[in-house]
Design a protein around this motif. Structure first.
Motif, PDB file in Angstrom:
ATOM      1  N   LEU A   1       8.107  -8.665   1.574  1.00  0.00           N
ATOM      2  CA  LEU A   1       6.770  -8.188   1.945  1.00  0.00           C
ATOM      3  C   LEU A   1       5.945  -7.841   0.707  1.00  0.00           C
ATOM      4  CD1 LEU A   1       4.908  -7.411   4.318  1.00  0.00           C
ATOM      5  CD2 LEU A   1       5.801  -5.080   4.118  1.00  0.00           C
ATOM      6  N   GLU A   2       4.720  -8.374   0.641  1.00  0.00           N
ATOM      7  CA  GLU A   2       3.812  -8.111  -0.470  1.00  0.00           C
ATOM      8  C   GLU A   2       2.522  -7.435  -0.011  1.00  0.00           C
ATOM      9  OE1 GLU A   2       3.110 -11.860  -2.357  1.00  0.00           O
ATOM     10  OE2 GLU A   2       5.081 -11.889  -3.341  1.00  0.00           O
ATOM     11  N   VAL A   3       2.071  -7.757   1.198  1.00  0.00           N
ATOM     12  CA  VAL A   3       0.766  -7.292   1.672  1.00  0.00           C
ATOM     13  C   VAL A   3       0.928  -6.659   3.055  1.00  0.00           C
ATOM     14  CG1 VAL A   3      -1.592  -7.957   2.282  1.00  0.00           C
ATOM     15  CG2 VAL A   3      -0.413  -9.120   0.385  1.00  0.00           C
ATOM     16  N   LEU A   4       0.370  -5.453   3.219  1.00  0.00           N
ATOM     17  CA  LEU A   4       0.372  -4.782   4.514  1.00  0.00           C
ATOM     18  C   LEU A   4      -1.050  -4.365   4.850  1.00  0.00           C
ATOM     19  CD1 LEU A   4       1.848  -3.518   6.949  1.00  0.00           C
ATOM     20  CD2 LEU A   4       2.120  -1.438   5.576  1.00  0.00           C
TER      21      LEU A   4
ATOM     22  N   PRO B   1      10.508  -3.629  -2.084  1.00  0.00           N
ATOM     23  CA  PRO B   1       9.990  -3.290  -3.420  1.00  0.00           C
ATOM     24  C   PRO B   1       8.826  -4.122  -3.920  1.00  0.00           C
ATOM     25  CG  PRO B   1      11.955  -4.630  -3.640  1.00  0.00           C
ATOM     26  CD  PRO B   1      11.766  -4.396  -2.169  1.00  0.00           C
ATOM     27  N   ASN B   2       8.355  -5.074  -3.118  1.00  0.00           N
ATOM     28  CA  ASN B   2       7.326  -5.996  -3.610  1.00  0.00           C
ATOM     29  C   ASN B   2       5.944  -5.768  -3.019  1.00  0.00           C
ATOM     30  OD1 ASN B   2       9.003  -7.648  -5.371  1.00  0.00           O
ATOM     31  ND2 ASN B   2      10.027  -8.295  -3.486  1.00  0.00           N
ATOM     32  N   VAL B   3       5.761  -4.691  -2.262  1.00  0.00           N
ATOM     33  CA  VAL B   3       4.444  -4.430  -1.663  1.00  0.00           C
ATOM     34  C   VAL B   3       3.472  -3.980  -2.748  1.00  0.00           C
ATOM     35  CG1 VAL B   3       3.152  -3.095   0.034  1.00  0.00           C
ATOM     36  CG2 VAL B   3       5.513  -3.786   0.534  1.00  0.00           C
ATOM     37  N   TYR B   4       2.444  -4.765  -2.983  1.00  0.00           N
ATOM     38  CA  TYR B   4       1.456  -4.423  -4.007  1.00  0.00           C
ATOM     39  C   TYR B   4       0.054  -4.243  -3.426  1.00  0.00           C
ATOM     40  CZ  TYR B   4      -0.716  -9.055  -4.015  1.00  0.00           C
ATOM     41  OH  TYR B   4      -1.407 -10.191  -3.660  1.00  0.00           O
TER      42      TYR B   4
ATOM     43  N   ASP C   1       6.121  -3.969 -10.757  1.00  0.00           N
ATOM     44  CA  ASP C   1       5.990  -5.049 -11.736  1.00  0.00           C
ATOM     45  C   ASP C   1       4.640  -5.760 -11.688  1.00  0.00           C
ATOM     46  OD1 ASP C   1       6.377  -6.198  -9.277  1.00  0.00           O
ATOM     47  OD2 ASP C   1       7.831  -7.688  -9.949  1.00  0.00           O
ATOM     48  N   ARG C   2       3.695  -5.204 -10.921  1.00  0.00           N
ATOM     49  CA  ARG C   2       2.355  -5.789 -10.882  1.00  0.00           C
ATOM     50  C   ARG C   2       1.353  -4.710 -10.482  1.00  0.00           C
ATOM     51  NH1 ARG C   2       2.732 -10.171  -6.069  1.00  0.00           N
ATOM     52  NH2 ARG C   2       0.627 -10.624  -6.789  1.00  0.00           N
ATOM     53  N   ALA C   3       0.099  -4.946 -10.833  1.00  0.00           N
ATOM     54  CA  ALA C   3      -0.950  -3.981 -10.493  1.00  0.00           C
ATOM     55  C   ALA C   3      -1.130  -3.926  -8.980  1.00  0.00           C
ATOM     56  CB  ALA C   3      -2.262  -4.368 -11.169  1.00  0.00           C
ATOM     57  N   VAL C   4      -1.272  -2.723  -8.434  1.00  0.00           N
ATOM     58  CA  VAL C   4      -1.400  -2.564  -6.985  1.00  0.00           C
ATOM     59  C   VAL C   4      -2.868  -2.579  -6.579  1.00  0.00           C
ATOM     60  CG1 VAL C   4       0.749  -1.260  -6.862  1.00  0.00           C
ATOM     61  CG2 VAL C   4      -1.417  -0.037  -7.019  1.00  0.00           C
ATOM     62  N   LYS C   5      -3.095  -2.862  -5.301  1.00  0.00           N
ATOM     63  CA  LYS C   5      -4.431  -2.856  -4.719  1.00  0.00           C
ATOM     64  C   LYS C   5      -4.403  -1.939  -3.504  1.00  0.00           C
ATOM     65  CE  LYS C   5      -5.462  -7.597  -6.172  1.00  0.00           C
ATOM     66  NZ  LYS C   5      -5.898  -8.957  -5.729  1.00  0.00           N
ATOM     67  N   LEU C   6      -5.253  -0.916  -3.525  1.00  0.00           N
ATOM     68  CA  LEU C   6      -5.276   0.080  -2.455  1.00  0.00           C
ATOM     69  C   LEU C   6      -6.681   0.144  -1.861  1.00  0.00           C
ATOM     70  CD1 LEU C   6      -3.291   2.887  -4.309  1.00  0.00           C
ATOM     71  CD2 LEU C   6      -2.432   1.440  -2.459  1.00  0.00           C
TER      72      LEU C   6
ATOM     73  N   SER D   1       4.343   7.642  -9.963  1.00  0.00           N
ATOM     74  CA  SER D   1       5.139   6.421 -10.173  1.00  0.00           C
ATOM     75  C   SER D   1       4.370   5.126  -9.915  1.00  0.00           C
ATOM     76  CB  SER D   1       6.430   6.437  -9.350  1.00  0.00           C
ATOM     77  OG  SER D   1       6.237   5.949  -8.047  1.00  0.00           O
ATOM     78  N   VAL D   2       3.105   5.215  -9.551  1.00  0.00           N
ATOM     79  CA  VAL D   2       2.292   4.005  -9.397  1.00  0.00           C
ATOM     80  C   VAL D   2       1.904   3.518 -10.785  1.00  0.00           C
ATOM     81  CG1 VAL D   2       0.138   3.042  -8.515  1.00  0.00           C
ATOM     82  CG2 VAL D   2       1.401   4.722  -7.162  1.00  0.00           C
ATOM     83  N   GLY D   3       2.118   2.239 -11.056  1.00  0.00           N
ATOM     84  CA  GLY D   3       1.735   1.669 -12.346  1.00  0.00           C
ATOM     85  C   GLY D   3       0.246   1.403 -12.401  1.00  0.00           C
TER      86      GLY D   3
END
Length: 334
Positions: free
Chosen positions: A148-151, A170-173, A196-201, A218-220
């Motif tokens: 899962l990457e996108v919710l 672990p891959n939800v960004y 391991d990648r920039a998140v989008k909220l 802990s958010v990068g």
């Protein structure tokens, strides 16, 4: 004694029936390829395919409940969409889908809850449960979905984000919860999102008044943070510590100022239109920050007096203007 046994027997039979409910007679639409014409698919007892397909759409039918193995797909499929079918309940284990699914979309249904185990083990990259009536989400609802990457949970009635979401996922960004009923963001709200990648909220159009100082623990790096249309008067200092926020949008709030750490951060784009309560001394700090850092900016429409320099500073959209300050006449000048 016999009465008690009879009641127990009826209860057990009812429970088993509920767990093994059959899908009613339905007609689905199958798109073999992304640009192909749809073909009708007759569905009875469970939702299945007879060959590899791109998209299965079940729309405007009657499907009030999904029980264990109600969806049993062994052929390749990229998109599964269940829309406007009166779906009110989804039981754990409802989705038995062997191949990797690009998108699972459940929308425009009277669905009010997402339970533990509904999605667990699915090989799906994106889940979209927008445009329902969801107000209750189990803490473990999004556990164990490793791909899962996108919710997307927009246009529901969700009141809180849980720090327990996304364990073993672990891959939800990318997380979108716009147009809901959030009032705050708790400590460690997004701690299990991708590292391991920039998140989008996307958290716009809620009722958020408070963000815990440790909400982004802990958010990068953050690609985009949208908080438009909430009730925020301030942002936590820690939001801007040890991370880069490439785009921050906080239009239509009640901001008074930004924390000083913002002016030492790597924000690349800043939008805070329609914050008429913003303080003038802070606006001048923002102006200096923008001019020295080459930052894309969208200001609220505010006029600030600079009496020392006898000018009005006009902040408007992405520009500022300086106009001569017209002083009120004194007795000496009359």
């Amino acid at each position: 004694m016999y009465t008690a046994l009879l009641i127990l027997s009826v209860t057990c039979v009812g429970w088993l029936a509920a767990e093994n409910c059959s899908v009613p007679f339905l007609t689905g639409l199958v798109y073999q390829k992304i640009d192909s014409e749809p073909q009708n698919l007759t569905i009875e007892h469970s939702i299945q395919l007879t060959e590899d397909s791109f998209h299965l759409l079940i729309v405007n039918e009657t499907l009030p409940e999904l029980c264990r193995n109600s969806v049993n797909i062994q052929y390749e499929l990229y998109v599964l969409q269940i829309r406007n079918v009166g779906l009110a309940h989804i039981k754990p284990g409802a989705f038995n889908i062997t191949p990797t699914l690009g998108l699972l979309k459940i929308s425009y249904n009277p669905l009010t809850a997402l339970k533990k185990g509904v999605f667990q083990g699915l090989r799906v990259k994106e889940i979209d449960c927008s445009n329902n009536y969801i107000s209750s989400i189990d803490e473990e609802a999004f556990d164990g979905i490793p791909m899962l990457e996108v919710l997307r949970l927009s246009y529901n009635a969700i009141k809180q984000v849980s720090p327990e979401w996304f364990k073993n996922s672990p891959n939800v960004y990318k997380l979108s919860i716009i147009f809901n009923e959030l009032t705050s963001l708790p400590a460690r709200a997004f701690q299990n999102m991708a590292k391991d990648r920039a998140v989008k909220l996307r958290l716009s159009a809620n009722r958020i008044q408070d963000i815990d100082e440790e909400a982004f623990y802990s958010v990068g790096n953050i690609e985009i943070l949208r908080l438009n249309g909430n009730k925020l008067e301030s942002l936590p200092e820690n939001l801007f510590v040890n991370r880069t926020i490439r785009r921050l949008e906080i239009n239509t709030n009640k901001l008074l100022c930004f924390p000083d750490k913002l002016f030492q951060s790597g924000v690349g784009s800043l939008a805070f239109l329609d914050n008429p309560t913003f303080k003038c001394p802070c606006l001048e700090k923002v102006r200096h920050f923008v001019e020295t850092g080459n930052i894309n900016i969208w200001y609220p429409a505010i006029i600030c007096e600079d009496r020392a320099r006898e000018v009005n500073i006009v902040f408007n959209y992405n520009k500022t203007y300086e106009l001569p300050l017209i002083l009120r006449p004194t007795e000496a000048t009359l």
